[in-house]
Motif scaffolding. Structure first.
Motif, mmCIF file in Angstrom:
data_model
loop_
_atom_site.group_PDB
_atom_site.id
_atom_site.type_symbol
_atom_site.label_atom_id
_atom_site.label_comp_id
_atom_site.label_asym_id
_atom_site.label_seq_id
_atom_site.Cartn_x
_atom_site.Cartn_y
_atom_site.Cartn_z
ATOM 1 N N ALA A 211 32.836 53.051 30.695
ATOM 2 C CA ALA A 211 32.686 51.660 30.275
ATOM 3 C C ALA A 211 32.423 51.562 28.775
ATOM 4 O O ALA A 211 32.886 50.625 28.109
ATOM 5 C CB ALA A 211 31.548 51.002 31.058
ATOM 6 N N PRO B 228 39.015 47.483 27.988
ATOM 7 C CA PRO B 228 39.139 46.767 29.264
ATOM 8 C C PRO B 228 40.532 46.945 29.868
ATOM 9 O O PRO B 228 41.535 46.979 29.151
ATOM 10 C CB PRO B 228 38.900 45.307 28.860
ATOM 11 N N ALA C 176 34.962 46.084 33.821
ATOM 12 C CA ALA C 176 36.110 45.711 32.982
ATOM 13 C C ALA C 176 37.276 46.683 33.124
ATOM 14 O O ALA C 176 38.395 46.376 32.698
ATOM 15 C CB ALA C 176 35.686 45.628 31.522
ATOM 16 N N LEU C 177 37.023 47.849 33.726
ATOM 17 C CA LEU C 177 38.078 48.836 33.889
ATOM 18 C C LEU C 177 38.780 48.635 35.233
ATOM 19 O O LEU C 177 38.284 47.937 36.109
ATOM 20 C CB LEU C 177 37.499 50.244 33.786
#
Length: 330
Positions: A94, A99, A122-123
């Motif tokens: 992260a 992202p 976000a991944l």
């Protein structure tokens, strides 16, 4: 496409090594003791089908941390750390990745994608399944059993699967990766049996008492899955429902019906055996612990898997198949 293998142990070095041998851009991220032999000698990749390739040290990208690997906008992360390290690896991802970066879990267990998503929302966390046993010894990595990698079907994994297949890593995109993961977990239930037996895999599978322990664990897990409405996928030549019955057969019949299952290098052992020998924390919680948790979620118990968790979490034990049966009350 830029591949970063985070957790370059046996599986990571085999997958990354096959990709690098085919000319793909690969960075292996691992601990110094694992990276040092590769930096000196390169990486030799072999398998039981006769494949052999040497990736010279000069062609290997090696790093001790993800930050050193410098993930960019075209990066695909292949996460190969042990299941117990998933959360810490996800936090590292992260902090270092843009992202939307695909993170494909090539780990044992069924809970890793959820753990990645919780720490790195976000991944793009995606599930995968590696079916075979891989042995890493110094600068050589060897695939000791057969099978095809399974990746969660997604727009991000379609090009990855194409690259894998081109590199000789047979790969499929199943419709239901969750069912595949539970099907693989049924096979992984042999890992603690093998670790406790202190036998090579093939020798352990030829021990009927060990197989009976394996079969009992599978039967218990199938019961927990049935209560949860999970239908495990067939990931071997034998259906999940038939696996425990085959394991319980006498040796004279088992050896005839399970020839493909016994096509294993004589030296191959489970990764859990490796962990015990090295004094590392094992993945017992990701395997037997997952069965215990699934049963509990549906108002049931899984006493055999719970007992296996206890046996693998204490001092190093070496038990015969008969002694394992006694320890589990079989």
């Amino acid at each position: 496409m830029n591949f970063i293998v985070l957790g370059a142990g046996a599986i990571g070095c085999y997958v990354g090594g096959r990709l690098a041998a085919q000319g793909q851009n690969v960075c292996l991220v691992g601990r110094p003791h694992a990276m040092e032999p590769l930096a000196r000698e390169g990486l030799t990749v072999t398998d039981l089908d006769g494949y052999r390739a040497l990736v010279p040290a000069a062609q290997l990208r090696l790093a001790g941390t993800l930050a050193e690997a410098a993930p960019g906008p075209d990066t695909v992360i292949l996460l190969c750390v042990k299941s117990g390290a998933t959360e810490s690896a996800a936090r590292e991802l992260a902090a270092a990745c843009a992202p939307g970066t695909p993170v494909i879990s090539l780990q044992n267990g069924v809970d890793n994608v959820a753990r990645i998503a919780a720490q790195a929302p976000a991944l793009k966390a995606l599930a995968g399944m590696v079916p075979y046993n891989v042995v890493l010894r110094g600068a050589q990595v060897h695939r000791a059993t057969a099978g095809a990698i399974q990746l969660q079907r997604d727009a991000a994994t379609e090009p990855v699967a194409a690259v894998f297949n081109a590199a000789g890593l047979a790969t499929a995109l199943p419709e239901d990766i969750r069912a595949v993961q539970w099907g693989k977990l049924l096979l992984n239930l042999n890992n603690p049996v093998n670790a406790l037996s202190n036998l090579p895999l093939r020798e352990e599978l030829l021990d009927r008492d060990c197989r009976q322990v394996f079969a009992a664990l599978q039967t218990e897990a199938l019961g927990a899955m049935a209560r949860a409405g999970i239908t495990p996928a067939q990931v071997t030549a034998v259906s999940p429902q038939m696996l425990p019955k085959v394991m319980r057969l006498p040796n004279w019949l088992f050896t005839r019906l399970a020839k493909r299952m016994l096509q294993i290098d004589a030296s191959a052992r489970s990764s859990m055996w490796d962990d015990l020998e090295a004094g590392r924390v094992t993945e017992i919680d990701a395997i037997c612990g997952a069965v215990v948790r699934l049963a509990a979620q549906h108002g049931a118990q899984a006493p055999l898997s719970r007992r296996m968790c206890e046996l693998l979490s204490g001092p190093r034990l070496r038990l015969t198949g008969v002694e394992m049966k006694r320890a589990l009350g079989l």
